[in-house]
Design a protein around this motif. Structure first.
Motif, PDB file in Angstrom:
ATOM      1  N   THR A 155       0.871  -1.187   0.000  1.00 36.35           N
ATOM      2  CA  THR A 155       0.000   0.000   0.000  1.00 36.35           C
ATOM      3  C   THR A 155       0.901   1.227   0.000  1.00 36.35           C
ATOM      4  O   THR A 155       2.104   1.122   0.252  1.00 36.35           O
ATOM      5  CB  THR A 155      -0.884   0.018   1.261  1.00 36.35           C
ATOM      6  OG1 THR A 155      -0.017   0.155   2.394  1.00 36.35           O
ATOM      7  CG2 THR A 155      -1.715  -1.241   1.390  1.00 36.35           C
ATOM      8  N   SER A 156       0.313   2.397  -0.238  1.00 37.40           N
ATOM      9  CA  SER A 156       1.136   3.615  -0.301  1.00 37.40           C
ATOM     10  C   SER A 156       1.796   3.896   1.049  1.00 37.40           C
ATOM     11  O   SER A 156       2.930   4.365   1.110  1.00 37.40           O
ATOM     12  CB  SER A 156       0.292   4.806  -0.752  1.00 37.40           C
ATOM     13  OG  SER A 156      -0.862   4.901   0.055  1.00 37.40           O
ATOM     14  N   ASP A 296      -0.302   8.456  -2.969  1.00 39.61           N
ATOM     15  CA  ASP A 296      -1.688   8.048  -3.267  1.00 39.61           C
ATOM     16  C   ASP A 296      -2.053   8.313  -4.721  1.00 39.61           C
ATOM     17  O   ASP A 296      -2.739   7.511  -5.360  1.00 39.61           O
ATOM     18  CB  ASP A 296      -2.673   8.775  -2.330  1.00 39.61           C
ATOM     19  CG  ASP A 296      -2.751   8.090  -0.971  1.00 39.61           C
ATOM     20  OD1 ASP A 296      -2.150   7.003  -0.838  1.00 39.61           O
ATOM     21  OD2 ASP A 296      -3.407   8.631  -0.056  1.00 39.61           O
ATOM     22  N   ASN A 297      -1.606   9.456  -5.249  1.00 42.46           N
ATOM     23  CA  ASN A 297      -1.905   9.801  -6.652  1.00 42.46           C
ATOM     24  C   ASN A 297      -1.278   8.785  -7.607  1.00 42.46           C
ATOM     25  O   ASN A 297      -1.909   8.344  -8.562  1.00 42.46           O
ATOM     26  CB  ASN A 297      -1.368  11.200  -6.973  1.00 42.46           C
ATOM     27  CG  ASN A 297      -2.130  12.276  -6.236  1.00 42.46           C
ATOM     28  OD1 ASN A 297      -3.328  12.149  -6.025  1.00 42.46           O
ATOM     29  ND2 ASN A 297      -1.434  13.319  -5.829  1.00 42.46           N
ATOM     30  N   TRP A 299      -0.289   5.705  -6.888  1.00 42.15           N
ATOM     31  CA  TRP A 299      -0.918   4.389  -6.679  1.00 42.15           C
ATOM     32  C   TRP A 299      -2.280   4.311  -7.407  1.00 42.15           C
ATOM     33  O   TRP A 299      -2.594   3.311  -8.041  1.00 42.15           O
ATOM     34  CB  TRP A 299      -1.091   4.136  -5.175  1.00 42.15           C
ATOM     35  CG  TRP A 299      -0.090   3.172  -4.605  1.00 42.15           C
ATOM     36  CD1 TRP A 299      -0.347   1.957  -4.059  1.00 42.15           C
ATOM     37  CD2 TRP A 299       1.330   3.343  -4.505  1.00 42.15           C
ATOM     38  NE1 TRP A 299       0.833   1.347  -3.641  1.00 42.15           N
ATOM     39  CE2 TRP A 299       1.866   2.189  -3.894  1.00 42.15           C
ATOM     40  CE3 TRP A 299       2.208   4.357  -4.879  1.00 42.15           C
ATOM     41  CZ2 TRP A 299       3.228   2.001  -3.635  1.00 42.15           C
ATOM     42  CZ3 TRP A 299       3.569   4.190  -4.632  1.00 42.15           C
ATOM     43  CH2 TRP A 299       4.067   3.030  -4.028  1.00 42.15           C
ATOM     44  N   SER A 300      -3.076   5.389  -7.293  1.00 41.13           N
ATOM     45  CA  SER A 300      -4.399   5.361  -7.943  1.00 41.13           C
ATOM     46  C   SER A 300      -4.254   5.348  -9.464  1.00 41.13           C
ATOM     47  O   SER A 300      -5.046   4.721 -10.168  1.00 41.13           O
ATOM     48  CB  SER A 300      -5.251   6.546  -7.485  1.00 41.13           C
ATOM     49  OG  SER A 300      -4.610   7.746  -7.841  1.00 41.13           O
ATOM     50  N   ASP A 303      -3.378   1.848 -10.370  1.00 43.42           N
ATOM     51  CA  ASP A 303      -4.572   1.012 -10.144  1.00 43.42           C
ATOM     52  C   ASP A 303      -5.537   1.144 -11.327  1.00 43.42           C
ATOM     53  O   ASP A 303      -6.052   0.151 -11.832  1.00 43.42           O
ATOM     54  CB  ASP A 303      -5.232   1.461  -8.836  1.00 43.42           C
ATOM     55  CG  ASP A 303      -6.456   0.629  -8.524  1.00 43.42           C
ATOM     56  OD1 ASP A 303      -6.293  -0.610  -8.368  1.00 43.42           O
ATOM     57  OD2 ASP A 303      -7.563   1.185  -8.453  1.00 43.42           O
ATOM     58  N   ALA A 304      -5.752   2.385 -11.779  1.00 43.06           N
ATOM     59  CA  ALA A 304      -6.706   2.620 -12.871  1.00 43.06           C
ATOM     60  C   ALA A 304      -6.185   2.115 -14.204  1.00 43.06           C
ATOM     61  O   ALA A 304      -6.913   1.485 -14.973  1.00 43.06           O
ATOM     62  CB  ALA A 304      -7.011   4.117 -12.952  1.00 43.06           C
ATOM     63  N   LYS A 313     -12.113   6.011 -15.416  1.00 47.33           N
ATOM     64  CA  LYS A 313     -11.248   6.663 -14.426  1.00 47.33           C
ATOM     65  C   LYS A 313      -9.993   7.227 -15.108  1.00 47.33           C
ATOM     66  O   LYS A 313      -9.525   8.312 -14.761  1.00 47.33           O
ATOM     67  CB  LYS A 313     -10.848   5.667 -13.333  1.00 47.33           C
ATOM     68  CG  LYS A 313     -10.269   6.372 -12.116  1.00 47.33           C
ATOM     69  CD  LYS A 313     -10.061   5.453 -10.959  1.00 47.33           C
ATOM     70  CE  LYS A 313      -9.482   6.233  -9.792  1.00 47.33           C
ATOM     71  NZ  LYS A 313      -9.069   5.400  -8.689  1.00 47.33           N
TER      72      LYS A 313
END
Length: 1122
Positions: A155-156, A296-297, A299-300, A303-304, A313
């Motif tokens: 995780t981040s 977080d940015n 990682w997202s 993820d997308a 997304k």
């Protein structure tokens, strides 16, 4: 940024304040060349889509196949940062431990380094040490952060903790290096203060601080808030420093940039409602700013795009970031293409790294005085004792001036071979429109002629078939064109062969002055002394004048100058100070590295620090003996082209190649076959080096029974008696205690010698201090010659330190006063063996006489140098398998010379002494050591004494030679009287493997006599790090076998570490009942030491004791014997 023109780069070269010379350092496979690709793509030299796939700076075919860099290569890049324009001379270096010599050549030419660390397999100790040794400033790039997301699935928040740990580890290594340096300086300062206190009597206040408190180390460590760390994923083309995000969020949220810079990394969190940034995120369980705003940015986004492939997304992200993505990228089946298209616009890696480089790394003008003194090899002399002209050059270094009167100082770190076709003057230039039309016309004409000739040939053929005759006249027309074509083909082939010659280019940097094409310069060899040079050369001498012969100095002219652009070279007319360049036309003057200067007062630079020791040897010969000259020439070129490879011709006439490891050996052999010799060669099995030593008599036998029971003692005594009886003769006597007494054949001299094993710590100390012992030997030689040397305090302190360490290690009854009684070190006068003077009543000058500097009352006895020479020969080739000795002390307990020889002719005696002394230089490289410095040097003071004693001892008559031979034989016999052992060279082996293949790694190590030292599991991963030692003799094919057995999941790194005694006795035979029961009558369980010893003896053509036929029966013939 578009492609930069050559004119632009030439203009940038003239401003040293905006030049950055930097190299990329990292472990193997940490992403150096991929990072270099991203930086090269920023200049438009390659497409940004190919960055990471092309590996532009890996120009060799084998580099592309293996996927590792094998040589350091340079490229010049242009970067605009703010309102300034910078020129970056970037050098990409290898990470594989076999090629660490290439890293040393790159580091020497740089002022700064980008240290790349893999976010999963962080491993930086060696890399940081290389940067530290050369005094260059590093910045950090933590690469492969995408692996934390996709492989380790962190995780981040976990990734943030992991990144903190990496930074802590890197800073811990830096801190250790820094502390050791501060403590050294502190010790030097303390000595000076003590001397001052002694001089001025007063109240002495004791100061016990280590000096670490006062030293400023704030700029030393890596920290994102200082701007010297970049987080990146080079393969996906993104990277960022905290400054970029501070800029983004200061615009977006209205927080001051300075505040964000301090708080984005660290234990800070945001209270959005109160618009406050507070400390203590970890204690309160809040998200740190770095996780919330940055990770977080990223990682997202992953993820997308990569994990869920959520198109909606992705579109939202693209619009919010304001980047443009081409339709073909968004439709591509590989999500990584879309990811790199977004990231390379949002967080371009080149921008983050290059702006950090421009901001944090020093320019050539910022070179420190300390580094200058370190570079200018001072050796045993103090810098302030050097000639004034030499000391003035320090100013030229520090100013880095390109003025007309500035002296030219250039350092060549290596020579590299380039195909002649790749040189700019031989490169095919694009054709003009006129030339294209001319060539088209010629081609048409030729085509028409060929058609006409073919038509004529068919017509004549038809005539022949009709008439049945063979006319001679029609043939030549058709033949001549074919002949002509063949001839032109042959000519073009020979021209091709000629053009394939390798050209050598010097990889260099200008430290002062301007290097111009056609300029004449002095080439200073590593042993050149400016004191001697300035004495022998006329005042104001320049390289263009007719220069008298000076040792280690030659003149040459700079034929051509090149700008290094990765795979290509561009020709220049001149290069000002502070730049990296290639120089052509120096192959006849420089072997591997050298210093060039227009001033004879310049000192040669310090030799390069090589991390890897060349240890793998092979003998090479051509398949066809007639091609021997080609092989010799090819090996000479290879020796020049590779900084680490060594080429030797042994006494047996074999051509031996010495390399750093298996991969390095393979590269050298490929080069020899395909580039330098261009012939088929046959290569021997690797020649494994061993050492021979003696150990203390063992307390237990091979079945761990104590050596004390009656029946065993009887049998052992019986064996000992047999051996001692076999060795006793009229001139040789071996005492049961191991004392060997030998008389020369003419019965004039008798020596008694005992071999004693040295403690392991002493052996290690002597081996690591070989350079210092060599310096000590040179100092002693000059003192005996009556010369007065100005020795630097640092050298004297080092010698005194060595003496002190030896005294603390050699303790006990048998070593009483041993350090003062050291006669010589050997082999080659600086090896890890000692000759000890235990002769009663013989006081000879101490080897430590440079420390006392008092009156030298002790004088040398006649033939002192014969004893030393015999010892040097004995330690160079031991009795077990003619390998050098290690860790043995020979104590001379008796040395008598009887006075019965008639006096020899004085003239011949003196001549003999001179020739004997002259032979020392030539024999130093061969099988014997340097002989006659001892006695020959005291010639002046002892000449009269010799004449008076000529009747009692014929000084350099046959006694000298016989004494050398007897001394050598006595040492060998004394060695054999003790328990003998072989020592094997050992590699330290580091393997990273996952849990499922751990057992297989252990299996391979066990099969190859390896020994695991320790293993540890890496936190947060399923990887184990295994540290083991492995004999060099068993290491061939080890890396390939591990890869095969673990399906490529584990790859080892082998580095030469130390010499280790093989515990088994090569001469052991079972002597007791228990041993007979355990091992059998012939004890055929493999004796590792005997196997190695016999292999070495067989290779050298020595006698090997082995039974060829075990159980043979008498041949039965049909006819009976009559």
């Amino acid at each position: 940024m578009g492609h930069t023109s050559l004119e632009k780069i030439i203009a940038l070269q003239r401003n040293p304040a905006n030049i950055r010379n930097l190299c990329i350092l990292a472990h193997v496979d940490h992403g150096k060349t991929t990072l270099a690709d991203c930086l090269v793509a920023s200049n438009g030299i390659i497409s940004s889509r190919l960055a990471g796939k092309l590996r532009y700076l890996d120009s060799r075919e084998d580099e592309q196949i293996r996927g590792i860099t094998m040589k350091s290569s340079a490229i010049s890049l242009h970067y605009s940062y703010g309102d300034q324009e910078y020129l970056l001379n970037l050098i990409d270096s290898p990470g594989h431990v076999d090629f660490s010599s290439e890293v040393s050549t790159a580091v020497r030419l740089c002022d700064g380094a980008i240290v790349v660390v893999d976010a999963v397999e962080e491993c930086t100790q060696v890399v940081l040490r290389q940067a530290w040794l050369e005094n260059i400033r590093p910045v950090l790039v933590i690469n492969k952060i995408d692996r934390l997301i996709l492989e380790l699935k962190l995780t981040s928040q976990e990734a943030y903790t992991h990144l903190q740990k990496i930074l802590e580890q890197v800073n811990a290594v830096t801190g250790t290096l820094f502390t050791s340096k501060v403590l050294e300086e502190r010790a030097e300062k303390q000595k000076e203060e003590e001397n001052d206190v002694e001089a001025s009597s007063g109240d002495q206040v004791y100061d016990w601080s280590a000096g670490l408190e006062e030293v400023d180390d704030s700029n030393l460590y890596f920290s994102p808030d200082q701007g010297n760390v970049v987080f990146a994923s080079a393969i996906d083309g993104w990277g960022f420093s905290i400054q970029q995000f501070a800029q983004i969020y200061s615009q977006k949220m209205g927080i001051r940039k300075q505040v964000l810079l301090k708080t984005l990394w660290g234990d800070f969190y945001l209270i959005a409602k109160a618009k406050k940034i507070m400390k203590g995120a970890q204690a309160k369980g809040k998200k740190p700013l770095f996780v919330q705003f940055v990770l977080d940015n990223i990682w997202s986004l992953y993820d997308a795009v990569v994990i869920r492939r959520d198109k909606e997304k992705v579109e939202k992200v693209v619009t919010s970031l304001g980047v443009k993505v081409m339709a073909r990228d968004s439709r591509h089946s590989d999500p990584k293409v879309l990811l790199s298209a977004i990231c390379s616009q949002w967080l371009p890696l080149s921008q983050a790294v290059l702006s950090m480089v421009c901001e944090k790394l020093p320019s050539p003008l910022d070179i420190t005085a300390e580094r200058v003194e370190k570079l200018m090899s001072v050796g045993t002399q103090r810098f302030d004792s050097l000639p004034e002209k030499t000391q003035e050059l320090k100013k030229a270094f520090l100013q880095c001036s390109s003025g007309e009167n500035a002296p030219v100082i250039v350092f060549v770190s290596k020579m590299f071979a380039v195909d002649s076709k790749a040189l700019p003057q031989n490169r095919q230039r694009p054709l003009t429109q006129v030339e294209i039309t001319e060539r088209r016309e010629l081609a048409r004409q030729r085509h028409a002629e060929r058609l006409a000739a073919d038509q004529a040939a068919t017509e004549s053929h038809n005539d022949l078939t009709h008439s049945g005759s063979t006319p001679q006249d029609d043939q030549p027309a058709g033949l001549s064109t074919a002949k002509m074509e063949r001839l032109t083909l042959k000519e073009s082939k020979s021209a091709e062969d000629e053009g394939q010659r390798e050209t050598f280019i010097a990889f260099a940097r200008v430290y002062s002055g301007v290097v111009k094409k056609g300029q004449k310069v002095f080439v200073l060899g590593p042993k050149y002394s400016p004191v001697q040079g300035l004495d022998m050369l006329p005042e104001g001498c320049s390289p263009s004048d007719c220069v008298p012969e000076v040792p280690h100095l030659s003149c040459c002219s700079v034929e051509s100058i090149y700008l290094l652009m990765g795979r290509e070279l561009d020709e220049l007319d001149e290069v000002p100070a502070g730049n990296v360049l290639g120089i052509g036309g120096l192959e006849d003057y420089i072997l591997k590295s050298a210093t060039l200067s227009t001033s004879p007062a310049c000192l040669p630079f310090t030799p390069l620090n090589f991390e890897a020791t060349p240890i793998v040897r092979v003998a090479i010969e051509p398949k066809h003996p007639s091609e021997m000259p080609k092989l010799v020439r090819g090996m000479r070129l290879l020796n020049q082209a590779d900084p680490c490879a060594e080429v030797l011709i042994q006494e047996t006439g074999e051509h031996v190649l010495v390399t750093a490891g298996e991969v390095h050996l393979q590269r050298c052999l490929d080069d020899l076959r395909d580039r330098f010799a261009k012939i088929e060669i046959s290569v021997s099995k690797p020649i494994i080096p061993f050492r021979e030593t003696v150990v203390r008599p063992p307390k237990v036998d091979m079945v761990n029974e104590e050596l004390g029971k009656q029946q065993k003692v009887a049998i052992i005594h019986q064996v000992k008696e047999e051996t001692s009886q076999g060795r006793s003769s009229d001139t040789l006597h071996v005492d049961p205690s191991g004392l060997v007494t030998l008389t020369t054949p003419n019965r004039l001299a008798t020596v008694s010698i005992r071999a004693i094993p040295l403690p392991q710590e002493v052996t290690c100390l002597l081996e690591s201090s070989s350079e210092l012992i060599r310096t000590l030997e040179q100092v002693n030689l000059s003192l005996r010659e009556g010369k007065n040397l100005d020795i630097s305090n640092r050298t004297l302190e080092a010698i005194a330190g060595l003496k002190g360490q030896l005294e603390s290690l050699l303790v006990g009854r048998k070593w009483r006063n041993a350090v003062e009684r050291i006669w010589a070190f050997g082999p080659r006068r600086y090896g890890p063996n000692i000759l000890l003077n235990s002769v009663e009543g013989y006081q000879r000058p101490s080897v430590w006489q440079c420390l006392s500097r008092g009156d030298h009352t002790a004088v040398l006895r006649d033939f002192d140098n014969s004893i030393v020479s015999g010892f040097q020969l004995a330690t160079l080739a031991g009795p077990m398998c003619e390998e050098p000795l290690m860790g043995v002390c020979f104590s001379v307990e008796r040395w008598d010379i009887q006075s019965s020889a008639p006096p020899q002719n004085q003239d011949s005696m003196e001549q003999d002494s001179i020739s004997h002394q002259a032979s020392t230089e030539s024999t130093a490289e061969g099988s014997s050591a340097t002989f006659a410095e001892f006695d020959g040097t005291t010639a002046g003071q002892s000449q009269a004494r010799r004449r008076t004693e000529a009747s009692s001892a014929d000084c350099y008559g046959p006694v000298s030679g016989q004494l050398i031979a007897s001394m050598k034989e006595a040492c060998r016999q004394a060695f054999q009287a003790q328990p003998q052992r072989l020592m094997a060279a050992m590699y330290t082996c580091e393997v990273m493997a996952t849990a499922e293949v751990l057992g297989r790694v252990y299996g391979v190590l066990g099969k190859r006599e390896g020994r695991v030292l320790h293993e540890e599991m890496k936190e947060g991963t399923d990887m184990f790090i295994i540290k083991a030692v492995l004999p060099v003799a068993e290491s061939f094919g080890f890396a390939d076998e591990i890869r095969k057995r673990t399906s490529g999941l584990a790859s080892p790194q082998l580095v030469f570490s130390h010499w280790e005694v093989i515990s088994s006795d090569p001469y052991w035979v079972p002597t007791t009942e228990e041993e007979y029961l355990h091992f059998g009558e012939k004890a055929d369980s493999a004796n590792q030491a005997l196997k190695y010893m016999n292999a070495a003896r067989r290779r050298k053509g020595l006698y090997v004791e082995e039974k060829i036929v075990e159980h043979a029966e008498k041949q039965r013939t049909l006819s009976k014997n009559k």
